[in-house]
Scaffold this motif. Structure first.
Motif, short mmCIF file in Angstrom:
data_model
loop_
_atom_site.label_atom_id
_atom_site.label_comp_id
_atom_site.label_asym_id
_atom_site.label_seq_id
_atom_site.Cartn_x
_atom_site.Cartn_y
_atom_site.Cartn_z
N GLY A 177 -6.06 -1.42 3.79
CA GLY A 177 -5.77 -1.11 2.40
C GLY A 177 -6.01 -2.22 1.40
O GLY A 177 -5.80 -2.02 0.21
N HIS A 191 0.83 -1.20 0.00
CA HIS A 191 0.00 0.00 0.00
C HIS A 191 0.87 1.26 0.00
O HIS A 191 0.53 2.25 -0.64
N ASP A 246 -7.77 -4.45 -1.29
CA ASP A 246 -8.80 -4.08 -2.25
C ASP A 246 -9.83 -5.17 -2.45
O ASP A 246 -10.90 -4.93 -3.00
N THR A 255 -6.61 4.74 -1.30
CA THR A 255 -6.47 3.39 -1.81
C THR A 255 -7.27 3.29 -3.10
O THR A 255 -8.17 4.11 -3.36
N GLU A 281 -4.21 10.88 -0.47
CA GLU A 281 -3.59 9.56 -0.67
C GLU A 281 -4.67 8.51 -0.46
O GLU A 281 -4.96 8.09 0.67
N ARG A 310 1.08 2.35 -3.74
CA ARG A 310 -0.30 1.89 -3.55
C ARG A 310 -0.65 0.78 -4.53
O ARG A 310 -1.62 0.84 -5.28
N THR A 324 -8.84 0.06 -11.20
CA THR A 324 -7.71 0.89 -10.79
C THR A 324 -6.87 1.38 -11.95
O THR A 324 -6.12 2.34 -11.81
#
Length: 229
Positions: A95, A69, A97, A155, A153, A73, A120
């Motif tokens: 963090g 992370h 996903d 995730t 910042e 990230r 993402t």
């Protein structure tokens, strides 16, 4: 070119099984059974996503999760026998996903990896949108957010949540709708999952967090800022 998947799993049979299925789906795959080695491989192999077992023999898998992370990230799909709701929420809060509990279907893991990568790294409108007279700015092409001029910042999941709410400011999204839009499929325990991410997102927005991401009791959430024209 497909993303490189770093599989961190101490059981060789599971590592080999996941490698076969992921490579069949077109991914480049590197594997390790060591958490310490995974920390090095994160950067050495330019991992695009990590499939991570939390129950590693040398270090706690949560340490690898934190490193992934922090290191650009990198998105993480947690794979573990820790199946309680509390463990899933803890991993997501740190963090992760996505979360897959053992025993699992390798096909499901591949689909979840694809879903995380789609949200993402997917293409988007390059224009930057602002909200609340410039308080909040989102750059879809770069997956970047700014709050009061300072970078947020986030995730990948928090970004997906904020971008979904910002698509139609003021529109109320149910938890069910959010988990499907952000993750790309249904997810058991989705209500608590979304609530956890909203809590983290609000914290990063500071004192105004609850006003930016508003709760509509009994329904879901909405963005409380109008889009600037």
């Amino acid at each position: 070119m497909s993303a490189t998947v770093l599989v961190v799993e101490d059981e060789k049979e599971i590592r080999d099984l996941l490698r076969r299925y992921l490579e069949r789906a077109g991914f480049a795959v590197v594997t390790t059974g060591s958490g310490a080695q995974a920390l090095t491989m994160l950067t050495a192999h330019a991992a695009g996503i990590v499939v991570l077992d939390l129950g590693l023999p040398d270090i706690d898998g949560l340490e690898v999760l934190r490193a992934a992370h922090a290191d650009g990230r990198v998105p993480v799909v947690v794979l573990t026998a820790r199946g309680s709701v509390e463990d899933r929420i803890r991993g997501l809060e740190l963090g992760a996903d996505d979360y897959v509990t053992k025993p699992f279907s390798p096909t499901e893991v591949v689909l979840r990896v694809q879903a995380v990568l789609n949200r993402t790294t997917g293409s988007a409108d390059p224009a930057t949108a602002s909200y609340g007279d410039g308080l909040l700015c989102l750059d879809e092409s770069r997956h970047e957010a700014r709050w009061q001029g300072e970078p947020l910042e986030l995730t990948p999941t928090e970004w997906g949540l904020l971008a979904t709410l910002a698509a139609v400011p003021g529109r109320v999204y149910s938890r069910y709708e959010l988990i499907n839009r952000v993750r790309g499929y249904e997810f058991e325990g989705y209500e608590r999952t979304i609530d956890s991410h909203v809590k983290n997102l609000r914290h990063k927005l500071g004192a105004a967090g609850a006003d930016v991401v508003q709760t509509v009791l009994g329904v879901g959430y909405r963005l409380g800022l109008p889009r600037d024209r």
